[in-house]
Write an enzyme that holds these catalytic residues in place. Structure first.
Site, PDB file in Angstrom:
ATOM      1  N   HIS A  99      50.270 127.010 -33.090  1.00 26.88           N
ATOM      2  CA  HIS A  99      50.719 127.800 -31.805  1.00 26.88           C
ATOM      3  C   HIS A  99      51.903 126.919 -31.874  1.00 26.88           C
ATOM      4  CE1 HIS A  99      50.351 130.954 -28.625  1.00 26.88           C
ATOM      5  NE2 HIS A  99      51.597 130.738 -29.243  1.00 26.88           N
ATOM      6  N   ASP A 122      46.830 133.059 -23.988  1.00 30.97           N
ATOM      7  CA  ASP A 122      46.588 132.048 -23.849  1.00 30.97           C
ATOM      8  C   ASP A 122      45.937 131.386 -23.182  1.00 30.97           C
ATOM      9  OD1 ASP A 122      46.983 128.990 -25.174  1.00 30.97           O
ATOM     10  OD2 ASP A 122      48.570 129.748 -26.355  1.00 30.97           O
ATOM     11  N   HIS A 124      45.479 128.064 -22.708  1.00 29.02           N
ATOM     12  CA  HIS A 124      46.833 127.520 -21.958  1.00 29.02           C
ATOM     13  C   HIS A 124      48.628 127.634 -22.132  1.00 29.02           C
ATOM     14  CE1 HIS A 124      43.849 125.983 -25.296  1.00 29.02           C
ATOM     15  NE2 HIS A 124      43.773 124.908 -24.125  1.00 29.02           N
ATOM     16  N   ASP A 126      51.083 126.011 -22.664  1.00 28.26           N
ATOM     17  CA  ASP A 126      51.928 125.281 -24.566  1.00 28.26           C
ATOM     18  C   ASP A 126      53.801 124.709 -23.214  1.00 28.26           C
ATOM     19  OD1 ASP A 126      49.998 125.327 -25.960  1.00 28.26           O
ATOM     20  OD2 ASP A 126      50.970 127.772 -26.751  1.00 28.26           O
ATOM     21  N   HIS A 139      51.373 121.477 -30.711  1.00 26.47           N
ATOM     22  CA  HIS A 139      51.414 122.910 -30.362  1.00 26.47           C
ATOM     23  C   HIS A 139      51.157 123.641 -28.442  1.00 26.47           C
ATOM     24  CE1 HIS A 139      46.415 122.497 -30.440  1.00 26.47           C
ATOM     25  NE2 HIS A 139      47.454 121.596 -29.701  1.00 26.47           N
ATOM     26  N   ASP A 226      48.083 133.746 -29.110  1.00 28.80           N
ATOM     27  CA  ASP A 226      46.505 132.797 -29.221  1.00 28.80           C
ATOM     28  C   ASP A 226      45.263 132.876 -28.613  1.00 28.80           C
ATOM     29  OD1 ASP A 226      45.222 130.615 -29.568  1.00 28.80           O
ATOM     30  OD2 ASP A 226      47.125 128.710 -28.638  1.00 28.80           O
ATOM     31  N   ASP A 228      42.139 131.505 -28.569  1.00 29.76           N
ATOM     32  CA  ASP A 228      41.398 130.982 -27.622  1.00 29.76           C
ATOM     33  C   ASP A 228      41.912 131.672 -26.394  1.00 29.76           C
ATOM     34  OD1 ASP A 228      43.533 130.033 -26.045  1.00 29.76           O
ATOM     35  OD2 ASP A 228      44.339 127.758 -27.040  1.00 29.76           O
ATOM     36  N   GLU A 271      45.965 130.440 -33.998  1.00 30.77           N
ATOM     37  CA  GLU A 271      44.940 129.336 -33.959  1.00 30.77           C
ATOM     38  C   GLU A 271      43.641 130.247 -34.371  1.00 30.77           C
ATOM     39  OE1 GLU A 271      45.365 126.525 -32.510  1.00 30.77           O
ATOM     40  OE2 GLU A 271      47.312 125.875 -32.005  1.00 30.77           O
TER      41      GLU A 271
END
Length: 299
Positions: A99, A122, A124, A126, A139, A226, A228, A271
């Site tokens: 990412h 995402d 996360h 980031d 990332h 992303d 994930d 990702e």
């Protein structure tokens, strides 16, 4: 949404903590991405992959910013490519890679658009900086960098900063935020729909609110997805899986609603890690979500 798409592969895994996402663009292409998009009526040109260094030929010079020089070099080139594609009035579709490539994608868009929005799917945020990152992996920093926080070499790609405004961001699917990221979000008023909100409100309402919010504030929207963000049961081939994510069906609904809103000006899918995948399942999910975002319909 423009009917002419240019695909840019960025096989970068230097920004991540695990190897493998450098093979993501190949896995996504293998899952018949181009054919799916063409069946929906798009004119698709694939310009191949950017030239990306491998970790074996470089060494980490700063544990708080791993492979800084190499990540900057790749994102410099990506920003120029994205800007060129948009000047040609084509839709840039970027395939990651980790990412950290969003640093270059957003810089390239911002070269032409000064008030665009971002939908960031995402697990996360980031939103780390070198001071708050527990890993030093870049990332985990692209959103903060694009807002103007981080190392000058990354912040100033394309020779200006910031690239985006905090009021033009919507993060969806978050469920793993570091302490520094939580403070960053609160201090800057960034709109975040965690899995709690998705469970409580439902994906349809979350997307209705996000789309309405960005239509009101921004001139076009970039989609940064992303894999994930999805639950590991549906997308196992990612480097940083977090349990309890967006379901396969919720992901498709979100993409279908984006297609109906017709607000996207660019997109990236990142990702995908084939080393950790099961029979290319995650790449196939990525292509399915992509097709929905570009308006593929059952009837």
């Amino acid at each position: 949404m423009r009917k002419d798409i240019t695909i840019i592969g960025v096989p970068l895994d230097l920004g991540a903590g695990r190897r493998g996402v450098d093979m993501g663009p190949s896995a996504i292409r293998y899952a018949n991405m181009k054919e799916r998009l063409e069946k929906s009526g798009y004119n698709v040109i694939d310009i191949g992959n950017l030239n990306v260094p491998t970790p074996e030929t470089y060494r980490i010079e700063n544990e708080k910013l791993k492979y800084l020089r190499e990540v900057k070099m790749v994102n410099d080139e990506l920003a120029r490519k994205v800007s060129k594609v948009m000047k040609e009035e084509r839709f840039p579709l970027v395939l990651g890679g980790d990412h950290s490539i969003a640093i270059g994608t957003l810089a390239g868009i911002a070269d032409l658009k000064n008030n665009f929005g971002v939908i960031w799917f995402d697990a996360h945020g980031d939103l780390n900086t070198p001071d708050t990152s527990p890993s030093g992996n870049i990332h985990g920093m692209p959103m903060a960098v694009s807002l103007g926080y981080g190392h000058p070499d990354l912040v100033n790609i394309m020779s200006f900063s910031p690239k985006i405004k905090p009021e033009n961001i919507v993060i969806i699917g978050a469920r793993d935020l570091d302490k520094g990221e939580r403070e960053f979000i609160r201090d800057r008023g960034i709109k975040v729909y965690t899995m709690h909100e998705i469970d409580r409100l439902g994906m349809a309402r979350v997307m209705e609110e996000a789309i309405s919010f960005l239509k009101m504030n921004a001139d076009g929207v970039h989609l940064s997805l992303d894999l994930d963000a999805l639950d590991p049961n549906d997308a196992p081939g990612v480097g940083t899986p977090v349990a309890g994510g967006i379901s396969y069906r919720e992901g498709h609904l979100a993409m279908e609603m984006l297609a109906e809103a017709d607000i996207l000006i660019s997109a990236e899918f990142v990702e995908v890690n084939p080393i950790l995948d099961q029979r290319n399942k995650t790449a196939e999910v990525a292509v399915g979500l992509m097709a929905s975002a570009f308006g593929e319909k059952l009837l």
